[in-house]
Structures are given as structure tokens and as C-alpha cells.
Design an enzyme around this catalytic site. Structure first.
Site, mmCIF file in Angstrom:
data_model
loop_
_atom_site.group_PDB
_atom_site.id
_atom_site.type_symbol
_atom_site.label_atom_id
_atom_site.label_comp_id
_atom_site.label_asym_id
_atom_site.label_seq_id
_atom_site.Cartn_x
_atom_site.Cartn_y
_atom_site.Cartn_z
ATOM 1 N N TYR A 1 0.844 -1.190 0.000
ATOM 2 C CA TYR A 1 0.000 0.000 0.000
ATOM 3 C C TYR A 1 0.889 1.253 0.000
ATOM 4 O O TYR A 1 2.115 1.148 -0.048
ATOM 5 C CB TYR A 1 -0.957 -0.029 1.197
ATOM 6 C CG TYR A 1 -1.989 -1.139 1.071
ATOM 7 C CD1 TYR A 1 -2.877 -1.171 -0.007
ATOM 8 C CD2 TYR A 1 -2.070 -2.166 2.004
ATOM 9 C CE1 TYR A 1 -3.811 -2.188 -0.151
ATOM 10 C CE2 TYR A 1 -3.006 -3.194 1.871
ATOM 11 C CZ TYR A 1 -3.868 -3.196 0.795
ATOM 12 O OH TYR A 1 -4.787 -4.197 0.646
ATOM 13 N N CYS B 1 -16.935 -17.263 5.318
ATOM 14 C CA CYS B 1 -15.970 -18.317 5.614
ATOM 15 C C CYS B 1 -16.612 -19.667 5.375
ATOM 16 O O CYS B 1 -17.723 -19.926 5.850
ATOM 17 C CB CYS B 1 -15.490 -18.213 7.056
ATOM 18 S SG CYS B 1 -14.408 -19.571 7.517
HETATM 19 FE FE1 SF4 Z 1 -12.552 -19.663 5.984
HETATM 20 FE FE2 SF4 Z 1 -9.943 -20.062 6.007
HETATM 21 FE FE3 SF4 Z 1 -11.356 -20.867 3.898
HETATM 22 FE FE4 SF4 Z 1 -10.975 -18.269 4.333
HETATM 23 S S1 SF4 Z 1 -9.390 -19.753 3.864
HETATM 24 S S2 SF4 Z 1 -12.902 -19.261 3.797
HETATM 25 S S3 SF4 Z 1 -11.003 -18.191 6.569
HETATM 26 S S4 SF4 Z 1 -11.514 -21.648 5.973
#
Ligand code: SF4
Length: 640
Positions: free
Chosen positions: A171, A359
Site C-alpha cells: 500500500y 468463511c
Molecule cells: Fe474460511 Fe480459512 Fe477458507 Fe478463508 S481460507 S474461507 S477463513 S476456511
């Protein structure tokens, strides 16, 4: 057991009750004007309740033109303070500290988000956003320095315990610090000290406005992983300078947008991989060092602290997957922890579409209020057909509500297609979620019937109030001559370990399943060719997941033919169409079909009108990814 992890630590004047930090993660839950929504506050509140010692929020924009995403928080004007003061008040109730990360995206944004040309130290586009930025003038740089200070003061007024200056991930501040993006030849470019002028001025401006005792953390990428970018040796020199400038802690991450797979790596990357950089920084500073990066388990966090590689551990996705991780770890309920599996489906894949984060393993994320489980007020008998992740999720929710639940699975195993997803290389962690769901079913005493298909006869005799159909999908079989030859198998059966595969293998279909199955076979010494009719393979994978998959396929010498539809399967190979000409690819021992999945939903029609409520979820409704299937399973559990 985890005595280091649960010991207090100080950052400047604040004492943090334990070493577990929620890492800053952009969620896109705020209003477009940068004010906090109830969703944004409830999301943080779940973590405070869950026992995290410190929350470092996602990036608060110091200026609306500095936003990298549409719905991030901002403290660029006083009117925004009130809604964020409500956030800090709610978090402090639980004894958790909260620090606002403050930032400007610089060139790592685009006019779709900010409505104008991005800005940067030099007019060089970010390789992923590709928009040529406006080169900041000296006056504009100095105005931005003031805005950082003003933003920090507003954060203090809103009740935050400190600020984290976002100098990582490419950034604006990182753009100034790195010769990769800063090509200026005035006092803000060229030499090391000139490139450091912008962050050092920001620190002293914050000190002047928010006070000498207002804690400041500085976040930095240990290595940028781009040609000509900063390495850990450069970062160590910067860390020494930052400590002298008066920061109170340093938070070591990695990467810039052009190396995004380093910022938020998928399951292909080892746990705690950035901690090596934190350990290097710790050698040269005496302020607390925070580490991050694929740390999803309290035992790993404890090891990092006890071995002295870092003083605090921050978990981004680990905290999305289970906001209650600290409380569960503190009382030894390790089997209850829902681990991040590094799938990228709910978080990063959605974030880079500029939509709200979800998630895969935690459907309640960002829906803490609307998806709250309320106890049943009546008696109901609920039947679920299918023991894949969607069916299991539905069963867990229904059981938590207090209803009688019966789960029917026609095979001898729970897990469905998700069990297979864990088989290819770098995907083993997917099994942790299925294992967690099974543990929950046991704990909640769900009646599970393996080797038992739910039929209309069972429904007629048992008369459930609700039936949830989560029967998943089955492999699609393409209409190609020769598809019924004995050496033709499905990718599903390969991953299940149900069929023998010869040495020379052709995989028909280069989507996610085909490419990962090819990778699996190549890792077992097979000579593999992928045939894909589209111009590229694995386009349904998230970018970082795809990056590591393609790397692995290359290292394993997997031959890839794109734009290559298959016309016929013959005894010793396949006939394909290559640039309008028929070609034979041979010899081959085994042909693996991976051309998609079709819904298994025959029961839906049979049960229409037979039960009060019929809910169909996941692939049985429409073939999509596990993220959608699990969320629908959860919702069905609430609606049943
Ligand atoms: Fe969930 Fe981890 Fe998959 Fe992201 S990477 S959707 S935080 S399980």
C-alpha cells in the site's frame, strides 16, 4: 498447557491479556461512507467474546481516495467517529483491546472504488490493478502526512487503544519505502533515508497529534517477493529506524499485490511461514514483534512464543474460522476448535470481487445476529438425506436447536465430495473440517445411519416434520464414443482409492477437480496429461490456489493441452481436435473423467407433497462450491 500464549504482554502503555491477536482482515462490512454497521460491530464483538487479547481492525482509510475496497471503515472526517466509538465501547466490555489499522491504498486500488485516478510515489501501475497512478507532488505528500495524524487522533477520540500504521502489502507507505515502486529522485525517493521519510513523518505527525503515549504498531512486509523489492535484510534496517522513531511494536507480514499469494497464502503454504521473518526482526529490535501467516492452531502459536521467534501471534483467517479459538484453547477444548483450512473460497475469493467476506467453515461469520441459533420452542422430527458437509452442517444446527434429528447416508462414510477434496497434494487440511463436523455430530448425539439411503418408504413410515435433501452430486459422464471402455474411470473413484490407475494417464477435463486429480496422480509418479477444451485450466480455482497448483503441475511435468476437445476414446488413447485437425494422443493406460458434477436430487420429486417442509441444499439444488453448500446446510438447519 499453553502458558506462554495466555500470559499478558504490553504494547506501549496498554496491557494485553494474552498473546492472541485478531489480524487485520478486510471484510467489506461497513457503509460506503466509512461508518460502522451493526454487522461490522457484531463481527468484532464475537471475537472479543471469544477471548482474543487484542483486535487489530481492518484498514481505516485516512482519505476516501485511499480506499482499496468499497465498504471498508474510514476516519477521514469527524462525523465518522461516533459509529466507531460504539465499536470500541462494545469490545472493551470483554477486556479485549482494540487498535485501528490506518492506511492509504496508493496505487493498489482503482477508479471503480475511489472514482478517480489512484495516487503513488511514482506513475507506475500496480501489476494487478494496472491503472497508471498520479505521481504525488511534495505538497500532496505533506497533506497525506497530516491526514494520517488526523486519522490517528480521530481513532483516539473513538476510543481505540492505539493505531497500526499499515506499511505492508504494497500500500502507499510500502510504495514509498520500496525501490520496487518508488522511483522518485526528490527528498522522498532514491536513498534509503529518503524512501523512509514518508513513514517517519507520519509517525511524528501522529505523535504530535495523538500524544507520545498513544500506542503505535507498524505493519511491514518482511520480504516483498517481487523483483527489485525489499528483502528481509532491508526490512531489518527499516525496523531499527522505526524503533528509534518511537513505534511500540512491529507486525511482520509479507508480500505486495503482485505477490498476493504471499500476503494471504492458501493451504499449499506451510503454517507459520512468515515467522522466520519475524524472528529475524526480533534479533534487531527490543519492542514486541508480532507474527502472522497461516497460523491457525494454538499449539503452533504457543511454540512460536515459547521459542522466542515472536512475542505475539496474530491470526486473520484463524479468527474468521473460529472466533472462539482463544476461549476453547484456554480451557483445553482443542477438539472443538474449527480450523481455517486455507481454502480461500469465502474470504479472499470474495474480497477480490469487492464483496463481503464469508468463511467456508464458519457460516455465521458476518451474520452473527441473523444466523444465531435459538432454542426450539416445539418438538419436531427432522430427517436429513446425505452426509456430506451440507447435510452434516444442517444436522449440527438442527441438533443445537434441540430438535430430534436423523441423518441418512447411503455410503459407509460421512463427508461426501468434501472428503475427496482433501486427497490431492496441499489439500490435506480440508479433512480437518469434516473431522470437526463428525465430532460435533457425536457430541450432539445426532442419529446417523450409514449405508442407509433415505427413501420414500422410510419417510412414509416415520413421518418426519421436515426433510432436508443434501444428497450432493455425482460425476457427469460425457457423451463421447468409447466412454464405456474398461480403462475409463472417474476422478471421484480415483480420489476415493476405488480404482487402480496405470502409469500413463489422460485426464479429460482441466477444471479444479481434473487438475487436482492430475496433480495427485503425478505426485504418485504417474505420467499425466490433462486435456481441456477451454483456453486455460483450473480457472475455477482462486488465484493463489491456482498459482501453487500450476507450479506443482509444472514441477511434476504434467502435460497440458488446452483448447483441445476430446472426440473419441479408443483402446490405446484418445482422439482430440487440435486446431481443427484430429490428432491421436497415446499410448495411455487409464483415462480419468473430470468433466463436472450433476445434482443427485431424485428424492425431491418423490417427496413433494409428502412432508410439511422439504428443503434442498448444496449440489442437490445446483452444483457449486462447498462454500455455498455448507452455508445452505446451515440455513436449512435454521429454517427447519
Ligand atoms: Fe474460511 Fe480459512 Fe477458507 Fe478463508 S481460507 S474461507 S477463513 S476456511
Amino acid at each position: 498447557m499453553l502458558k506462554n500464549l495466555f500470559s499478558p504482554v504490553r504494547i506501549g502503555k496498554i496491557e494485553i491479556p494474552n498473546r492472541l491477536i485478531v489480524a487485520p482482515m478486510v471484510m467489506n462490512y461497513c457503509n460506503n461512507d466509512g461508518t460502522a454497521t451493526e454487522r461490522y460491530i457484531a463481527y468484532h464483538e464475537a471475537k472479543a467474546k471469544g477471548g482474543w487479547g487484542l483486535i487489530i481492525t481492518e484498514d481505516y482509510a485516512i482519505d476516501p481516495k485511499g480506499r482499496g475496497f468499497s465498504n471498508i471503515p474510514g476516519l477521514w472526517e469527524d462525523s465518522q467517529i461516533e459509529s466507531h466509538a460504539e465499536l470500541t465501547k462494545r469490545i472493551h466490555k470483554y477486556g479485549t483491546k482494540i487498535i485501528a489499522q490506518i492506511y492509504h491504498a496508493g496505487r493498489q486500488t482503482n477508479h471503480f472504488v475511489i472514482g478517480s485516478q489512484p495516487v503513488a510515489p511514482s506513475p507506475i501501475p500496480c501489476p494487478s490493478n494496472q491503472e497508471i497512478p498520479h505521481e504525488l507532488t511534495i505538497k500532496e505528500i505533506q497533506e497525506l502526512v497530516e491526514k494520517f495524524g488526523d486519522c490517528a487522533l480521530r481513532a483516539k477520540k473513538a476510543g481505540f487503544d492505539g493505531v497500526e500504521i499499515h506499511g505492508a502489502h504494497g500500500y502507499l507507505i510500502a510504495q514509498f519505502m520500496s525501490p520496487y515502486s518508488n522511483k522518485r529522485t526528490d527528498e522522498y525517493g532514491g536513498s534509503f533515508l529518503n524512501r523512509m521519510r514518508f513513514p517517519l513523518e507520519i509517525i511524528s505527525n501522529i505523535r504530535a497529534k495523538a500524544g507520545n503515549d498513544f500506542p503505535i504498531i507498524f505493519r511491514i512486509s518482511g520480504d516483498e517477493f517481487v523483483p527489485g523489492g525489499r528483502t528481509i535484510e532491508d526490512t531489518k534496517a527499516i525496523a531499527i529506524l522505526l524503533e528509534k522513531a518511537g513505534i511500540n511494536a512491529i507486525h511482520v507480514s509479507a508480500g505486495v499485490y503482485a505477490s498476493a499469494h504471499a500476503i494471504i497464502p492458501p493451504s499449499a503454504v506451510r503454517h507459520g511461514w512468515i515467522t522466520d521473518f519475524a524472528a529475524e526482526i526480533k534479533k534487531v529490535v527490543s519492542i514486541p514483534v508480532i507474527t502472522v501467516g497461516r497460523i491457525n492452531d494454538p499449539f503452533l502459536a504457543e511454540e512460536i512464543i515459547s521459542s522466542g521467534k515472536a512475542d505475539l501471534v496474530s491470526m486473520g483467517r484463524g479468527s474468521l474460522a473460529d472466533p472462539e479459538l482463544p476461549n476453547k484453547a484456554a480451557v483445553g477444548k482443542f477438539g472443538e476448535i474449527r480450523h481455517c483450512i486455507g481454502c480461500m473460497q469465502g474470504c479472499i475469493e470474495r474480497l477480490f470481487k469487492n464483496i463481503d467476506v464469508k468463511c467456508l467453515v464458519n457460516p455465521t461469520l458476518g451474520r452473527e445476529i441473523e444466523f444465531a441459533i435459538k432454542p426450539a420452542t416445539s418438538k419436531k422430527k427432522i430427517f436429513i438425506a446425505g452426509g456430506g458437509p451440507a447435510g452434516m452442517e444442517a444436522a449440527i444446527v438442527v441438533a443445537k436447536r434441540g430438535y430430534e434429528v436423523h441423518l441418512y447416508e447411503k455410503t459407509d462414510k460421512l463427508g461426501g465430495q468434501f472428503e475427496l477434496a482433501a486427497v490431492p497434494p496441499n489439500k490435506g487440511e480440508f479433512a480437518t473440517f469434516t473431522a470437526w463436523q463428525k465430532t460435533q455430530l457425536k457430541k450432539l448425539n445426532v442419529n446417523v445411519y450409514l449405508n442407509t439411503e433415505l427413501t420414500t418408504e422410510i419417510v412414509d413410515s416415520e413421518k418426519p416434520d421436515v426433510v432436508i435433501i443434501a444428497t450432493g452430486g455425482r460425476p457427469a459422464i460425457p457423451n463421447i464414443p468409447g466412454v464405456d471402455k474398461p480403462n475409463v474411470v472417474t476422478a471421484h473413484n480415483v480420489l476415493k482409492g476405488k480404482v487402480d490407475v496405470g502409469h500413463k494417464v489422460i485426464v479429460i477435463g482441466g477444471g479444479m477437480v481434473g487438475s487436482e486429480t492430475a496433480d495427485h496422480l503425478a505426485n504418485h509418479g504417474k505420467e499425466v496429461t490433462i486435456l481441456e477444451q477451454l483456453p486455460e485450466i483450473a480457472k475455477d480455482e482462486q488465484d493463489s490456489v491456482r498459482y501453487f497448483l500450476l507450479k506443482d503441475l509444472k514441477e511434476n511435468n504434467v502435460a497440458i493441452y488446452t483448447n483441445t476437445p476430446v472426440k473419441e476414446i479408443v483402446d490405446d488413447g484418445v482422439i482430440v481436435d487440435r486446431n481443427g485437425k484430429e490428432e491421436k494422443i497415446s499410448p495411455t493406460d487409464t483415462i480419468v473423467l473430470a468433466v463436472g458434477v450433476k445434482p443427485v436430487n431424485e428424492l425431491v420429486n418423490k417427496l413433494e407433497g409428502k412432508v410439511n417442509k422439504l428443503i434442498t441444499v448444496g449440489d442437490a439444488l445446483e452444483v457449486r462450491k462447498a462454500l455455498e453448500a455448507i452455508e445452505e446446510g446451515y440455513k436449512a438447519g435454521l429454517e427447519a
